[in-house]
Design an enzyme around this catalytic site. Structure first.
Site, PDB file in Angstrom:
ATOM      1  N   LYS A 193      -6.220 -22.723  33.606  1.00  0.00           N
ATOM      2  CA  LYS A 193      -7.445 -23.341  34.138  1.00  0.00           C
ATOM      3  C   LYS A 193      -8.672 -22.618  33.565  1.00  0.00           C
ATOM      4  CE  LYS A 193     -10.286 -22.803  37.482  1.00  0.00           C
ATOM      5  NZ  LYS A 193     -11.565 -23.218  36.868  1.00  0.00           N
ATOM      6  N   GLY A 246     -11.924 -12.565  36.064  1.00  0.00           N
ATOM      7  CA  GLY A 246     -13.134 -13.047  36.724  1.00  0.00           C
ATOM      8  C   GLY A 246     -13.672 -11.973  37.646  1.00  0.00           C
ATOM      9  N   SER A 247     -14.304 -12.403  38.709  1.00  0.00           N
ATOM     10  CA  SER A 247     -14.960 -11.461  39.609  1.00  0.00           C
ATOM     11  C   SER A 247     -13.954 -10.750  40.516  1.00  0.00           C
ATOM     12  CB  SER A 247     -15.980 -12.202  40.476  1.00  0.00           C
ATOM     13  OG  SER A 247     -15.328 -13.210  41.215  1.00  0.00           O
ATOM     14  N   THR A 248     -14.308  -9.565  40.940  1.00  0.00           N
ATOM     15  CA  THR A 248     -13.462  -8.809  41.862  1.00  0.00           C
ATOM     16  C   THR A 248     -13.312  -9.573  43.178  1.00  0.00           C
ATOM     17  OG1 THR A 248     -13.983  -6.709  40.818  1.00  0.00           O
ATOM     18  CG2 THR A 248     -13.297  -6.603  43.121  1.00  0.00           C
ATOM     19  N   GLU A 249     -14.384 -10.237  43.573  1.00  0.00           N
ATOM     20  CA  GLU A 249     -14.377 -11.028  44.812  1.00  0.00           C
ATOM     21  C   GLU A 249     -13.283 -12.113  44.767  1.00  0.00           C
ATOM     22  OE1 GLU A 249     -18.168 -12.805  45.014  1.00  0.00           O
ATOM     23  OE2 GLU A 249     -17.721 -13.918  46.853  1.00  0.00           O
ATOM     24  N   GLY A 251     -10.833 -12.191  42.631  1.00  0.00           N
ATOM     25  CA  GLY A 251      -9.560 -11.487  42.416  1.00  0.00           C
ATOM     26  C   GLY A 251      -8.865 -11.196  43.744  1.00  0.00           C
ATOM     27  N   GLU A 268      -7.940  -9.014  35.867  1.00  0.00           N
ATOM     28  CA  GLU A 268      -8.928  -8.395  34.978  1.00  0.00           C
ATOM     29  C   GLU A 268     -10.275  -8.664  35.617  1.00  0.00           C
ATOM     30  OE1 GLU A 268      -9.411  -6.132  32.529  1.00  0.00           O
ATOM     31  OE2 GLU A 268      -7.626  -7.172  31.773  1.00  0.00           O
ATOM     32  N   CYS A 301     -17.444  -7.974  31.066  1.00  0.00           N
ATOM     33  CA  CYS A 301     -16.921  -7.172  32.176  1.00  0.00           C
ATOM     34  C   CYS A 301     -17.064  -5.686  31.887  1.00  0.00           C
ATOM     35  CB  CYS A 301     -15.488  -7.563  32.474  1.00  0.00           C
ATOM     36  SG  CYS A 301     -14.487  -7.684  31.015  1.00  0.00           S
ATOM     37  N   GLU A 398     -22.182  -5.297  40.107  1.00  0.00           N
ATOM     38  CA  GLU A 398     -22.109  -5.881  38.772  1.00  0.00           C
ATOM     39  C   GLU A 398     -23.138  -7.019  38.674  1.00  0.00           C
ATOM     40  OE1 GLU A 398     -18.559  -8.192  37.685  1.00  0.00           O
ATOM     41  OE2 GLU A 398     -18.612  -7.147  35.765  1.00  0.00           O
TER      42      GLU A 398
HETATM   43  P1  NAP Z   1     -15.302 -16.272  39.242  1.00  0.00           P
HETATM   44  O1  NAP Z   1     -15.685 -17.150  40.365  1.00  0.00           O
HETATM   45  O2  NAP Z   1     -14.489 -15.078  39.518  1.00  0.00           O
HETATM   46  O3  NAP Z   1     -14.588 -17.202  38.150  1.00  0.00           O
HETATM   47  C1  NAP Z   1     -13.510 -16.853  37.323  1.00  0.00           C
HETATM   48  C2  NAP Z   1     -12.469 -17.962  37.317  1.00  0.00           C
HETATM   49  O4  NAP Z   1     -11.863 -18.065  38.615  1.00  0.00           O
HETATM   50  C3  NAP Z   1     -13.022 -19.352  37.034  1.00  0.00           C
HETATM   51  O5  NAP Z   1     -12.083 -20.104  36.301  1.00  0.00           O
HETATM   52  C4  NAP Z   1     -13.192 -19.901  38.440  1.00  0.00           C
HETATM   53  O6  NAP Z   1     -13.281 -21.290  38.507  1.00  0.00           O
HETATM   54  C5  NAP Z   1     -11.951 -19.378  39.107  1.00  0.00           C
HETATM   55  N1  NAP Z   1     -12.015 -19.359  40.554  1.00  0.00           N
HETATM   56  C6  NAP Z   1     -13.103 -19.310  41.369  1.00  0.00           C
HETATM   57  N2  NAP Z   1     -12.736 -19.305  42.672  1.00  0.00           N
HETATM   58  C7  NAP Z   1     -11.390 -19.359  42.693  1.00  0.00           C
HETATM   59  C8  NAP Z   1     -10.415 -19.369  43.734  1.00  0.00           C
HETATM   60  N3  NAP Z   1     -10.768 -19.334  45.012  1.00  0.00           N
HETATM   61  N4  NAP Z   1      -9.106 -19.422  43.387  1.00  0.00           N
HETATM   62  C9  NAP Z   1      -8.739 -19.454  42.096  1.00  0.00           C
HETATM   63  N5  NAP Z   1      -9.604 -19.457  41.073  1.00  0.00           N
HETATM   64  C10 NAP Z   1     -10.923 -19.389  41.355  1.00  0.00           C
HETATM   65  O7  NAP Z   1     -16.588 -15.834  38.483  1.00  0.00           O
HETATM   66  P2  NAP Z   1     -17.972 -16.647  38.442  1.00  0.00           P
HETATM   67  O8  NAP Z   1     -18.341 -17.195  39.771  1.00  0.00           O
HETATM   68  O9  NAP Z   1     -17.886 -17.610  37.343  1.00  0.00           O
HETATM   69  O10 NAP Z   1     -18.963 -15.472  38.125  1.00  0.00           O
HETATM   70  C11 NAP Z   1     -19.437 -14.682  39.209  1.00  0.00           C
HETATM   71  C12 NAP Z   1     -19.401 -13.232  38.878  1.00  0.00           C
HETATM   72  O11 NAP Z   1     -18.092 -12.844  38.485  1.00  0.00           O
HETATM   73  C13 NAP Z   1     -20.245 -12.822  37.689  1.00  0.00           C
HETATM   74  O12 NAP Z   1     -21.573 -12.670  38.011  1.00  0.00           O
HETATM   75  C14 NAP Z   1     -19.583 -11.555  37.296  1.00  0.00           C
HETATM   76  O13 NAP Z   1     -20.014 -10.514  38.097  1.00  0.00           O
HETATM   77  C15 NAP Z   1     -18.137 -11.802  37.561  1.00  0.00           C
HETATM   78  N6  NAP Z   1     -17.364 -12.196  36.366  1.00  0.00           N
HETATM   79  C16 NAP Z   1     -16.594 -11.256  35.779  1.00  0.00           C
HETATM   80  C17 NAP Z   1     -15.869 -11.592  34.652  1.00  0.00           C
HETATM   81  C18 NAP Z   1     -15.016 -10.593  33.969  1.00  0.00           C
HETATM   82  O14 NAP Z   1     -14.688 -10.786  32.815  1.00  0.00           O
HETATM   83  N7  NAP Z   1     -14.606  -9.546  34.628  1.00  0.00           N
HETATM   84  C19 NAP Z   1     -15.948 -12.864  34.107  1.00  0.00           C
HETATM   85  C20 NAP Z   1     -16.748 -13.812  34.752  1.00  0.00           C
HETATM   86  C21 NAP Z   1     -17.438 -13.454  35.883  1.00  0.00           C
HETATM   87  P3  NAP Z   1     -14.760 -21.934  38.490  1.00  0.00           P
HETATM   88  O15 NAP Z   1     -15.126 -21.970  37.067  1.00  0.00           O
HETATM   89  O16 NAP Z   1     -14.643 -23.272  39.083  1.00  0.00           O
HETATM   90  O17 NAP Z   1     -15.635 -21.047  39.325  1.00  0.00           O
END
Ligand code: NAP
Ligand code: MG
Length: 494
Positions: A193, A246-249, A251, A268, A301, A398
């Site tokens: 996804k 993605g985000s720790t939240e 995760g 990650e 990240c 972050e």
């Molecule tokens: P995110 O919500 O953690 O998104 C990462 C992935 O997870 C996306 O494919 C997202 O889909 C999916 N996702 C979101 N909620 C989910 C759930 N409940 N169950 C399963 N999958 C889910 O990150 P973001 O909202 O795009 O970005 C927010 C913050 O995350 C950033 O500001 C940054 O701090 C952090 N981030 C970190 C990394 C990294 O490489 N460590 C990468 C991106 C973001 P959707 O696209 O529909 O949200």
């Protein structure tokens, strides 16, 4: 100035994109679609099928059938050749993929062309070689309660099964490669996804994967929202492992969702990485510190978002980074003179500018930048914040944008503790001519990657991942193979 769009790119964004399930391009079961915007303008770039739980079910069924069927029947050598071919096909389409990435994510086309796309190809080429080198051991066992008995024991390293992969928008193609490469080389099948903000290159990659000869159902790509498609994948009872970036939240939500069938997890997650410049550092440290935070608009990240400079060089280094920040040319990713594009989305723009406001309200000073750039698209000025305190939100959380906080330090003894004063542990940078000091500090840093006199150096052969709340497991290198395989011990009484 703007690069001319490749014909394939025009055609690709010109038609609504379907999802890839069992080797077929299909609409969402619900018939729904969503828009992916162009972050340089805020306008719609393309329409994409919006997957939800029903589509994830279809994709998991296809992945299970392919795992039990055609994929498992290939020899390791055949599997390796197919994975290698994916790398070749990526290299045949570098400009096209780089343009698509630039349009969807906002990053400069030239950066995607030089880094993201070749790195993605290299990952598949690197992983291809491992397909024929996944080995178990023979073990001479003792079994004290069966005196006199003889045994033949060995281990098998087997693919973990059906893997759900959820990736972010900061390096859309490269993150797909990091995930798919090891899964395919070990013999797993996948439901991927992509992030809702950047689904396009993963969908184009699925076409290349089919062209490379990967059997139907081995790779399925279901674009959609995290809360629906992503959550369904993380909770699915017939998924054996989830690999998430993605985000720790989120995760932590994945950890909860995975509890139902106790699927294996690799995570990650985020970072707040320290970049440490000693007073004996080469002048290159200034440009290095700027690159550490501003590369990919800070949407990394591992971004070196906490800059620590030793007292006697503090003003020089921080002023130098601020000068570079002011000189960076912002613009559309398709303009070849652009050095920094827009942030990926309206949401990220609001989030990052919100952090800037909070920093100012808490008393930080913006030595460079500090706000929005222009009045169209999601551009944020490269920003250097000084006069911060360790308890400020901008120092602890972050930001995931082009914002660095600069702090002074006095000695080697104190800097390790300051650098480690974070819930994260993904990356760190050390700049000094004293290599013994650098290695001594590298040992003390609680992070998965430490760069000495460089930053943001990635290679398919280097394991990557986080300590503490930056994640579980490692990607890339041979370490990743352990995260996509199970070990079976087989014992025969002779
Ligand atoms: P995110 O919500 O953690 O998104 C990462 C992935 O997870 C996306 O494919 C997202 O889909 C999916 N996702 C979101 N909620 C989910 C759930 N409940 N169950 C399963 N999958 C889910 O990150 P973001 O909202 O795009 O970005 C927010 C913050 O995350 C950033 O500001 C940054 O701090 C952090 N981030 C970190 C990394 C990294 O490489 N460590 C990468 C991106 C973001 P959707 O696209 O529909 O949200
Ligand atoms: Mg987009």
């Amino acid at each position: 100035m703007t690069v001319t769009l490749d014909r394939n790119v025009e055609a690709f964004i010109g038609t609504p994109r379907q999802m890839f399930i069992n080797g077929q391009w299909v609409d969402a079961a619900s018939g729904k679609t969503f828009e992916t915007p162009n972050p340089a303008t805020g306008e719609t770039l393309a329409r994409v099928a919006e997957g939800d739980a029903e589509d994830v079910n279809r994709a998991v069924r296809a992945a299970r059938a392919a795992f039990d069927g055609p994929w498992g029947r290939l020899t390791p050598s055949q599997r390796g050749q197919v994975v290698w071919k994916i790398g070749d096909l990526i290299l045949e389409h570098v400009d096209e993929l780089a343009q698509l990435e630039s349009l969807d994510n906002g990053k400069p086309f030239l950066v995607a062309q030089a880094a993201d796309v070749p790195l993605a190809a290299d990952l598949f080429h690197y992983m291809a070689g491992w397909a024929t080198k996944i080995e178990g051991n023979t073990i001479d066992i003792s079994v004290p309660y069966m005196p006199g008995a003889n045994f033949h024991s060995y281990t098998l390293r087997e693919p973990i099964g059906v893997v759900g992969q959820i990736i972010p928008w900061n390096f859309p193609l490269l993150m797909a490669a990091w995930k798919l490469g090891p899964a395919l080389t070990t013999g797993c099948t996948v439901v991927l996804k992509p992030a809702e903000q950047t689904p396009l290159t993963a969908l184009r990659l699925a076409e290349l994967i089919a062209e490379a000869g990967v059997p139907d159902g081995v790779v399925n790509v279901v674009p959609g929202y995290g809360k629906t498609a992503g959550a369904a994948l993380a909770a699915h009872d017939d998924v054996d492992k989830v690999a998430f970036t993605g985000s720790t939240e989120v995760g932590k939500l994945i950890v909860q969702a995975a509890a139902g069938n106790l699927k294996k997890l690799t995570l990650e997650l985020g970072g707040k990485s320290p970049n440490i410049v000693f007073d004996d550092a080469d002048d290159g440290a200034i440009e290095g510190a700027a690159n550490a935070i501003f590369f990919n608009h800070g949407q990394c990240c591992v971004a070196g978002s906490r800059l620590f400079v030793q007292e006697s060089r503090y003003d020089e280094v921080v002023d130098g980074v601020a000068e570079i920040a002011k000189s960076i040319k912002l613009g559309s990713g398709l303009d070849p003179t652009t050095q920094m594009g827009p942030l990926v989305s309206d949401e990220q723009f609001t989030r990052v500018t919100g952090f800037l406001e909070s920093g100012k309200a808490d008393g930080a000073t913006a030595l460079a930048g500090g706000g929005r750039f222009g009045d169209r698209g999601y551009f944020v000025e490269p920003t250097v914040l000084t006069n911060t305190r360790p308890d400020m939100k901008v120092v602890r959380e972050e930001i995931f944008g082009p914002v660095v906080v600069a702090e002074k330090f006095t000695s080697l003894d104190e800097i390790a503790a300051e650098a480690n004063d974070t819930t994260y542990g993904l990356g760190a940078g050390i700049w000094t001519k004293d290599i013994s000091k650098a290695h001594a500090l590298a040992k003390k840093i609680r992070a998965g990657t430490v760069w000495i006199n460089c930053y943001n150096v990635f290679d398919a052969s280097l394991p990557f991942g986080g300590y503490k709340q930056s994640g579980w497991g490692r990607e890339m290198g041979h370490e990743v193979l352990n995260n996509y395989t199970e070990v079976k011990a087989v014992t025969t009484l002779l």
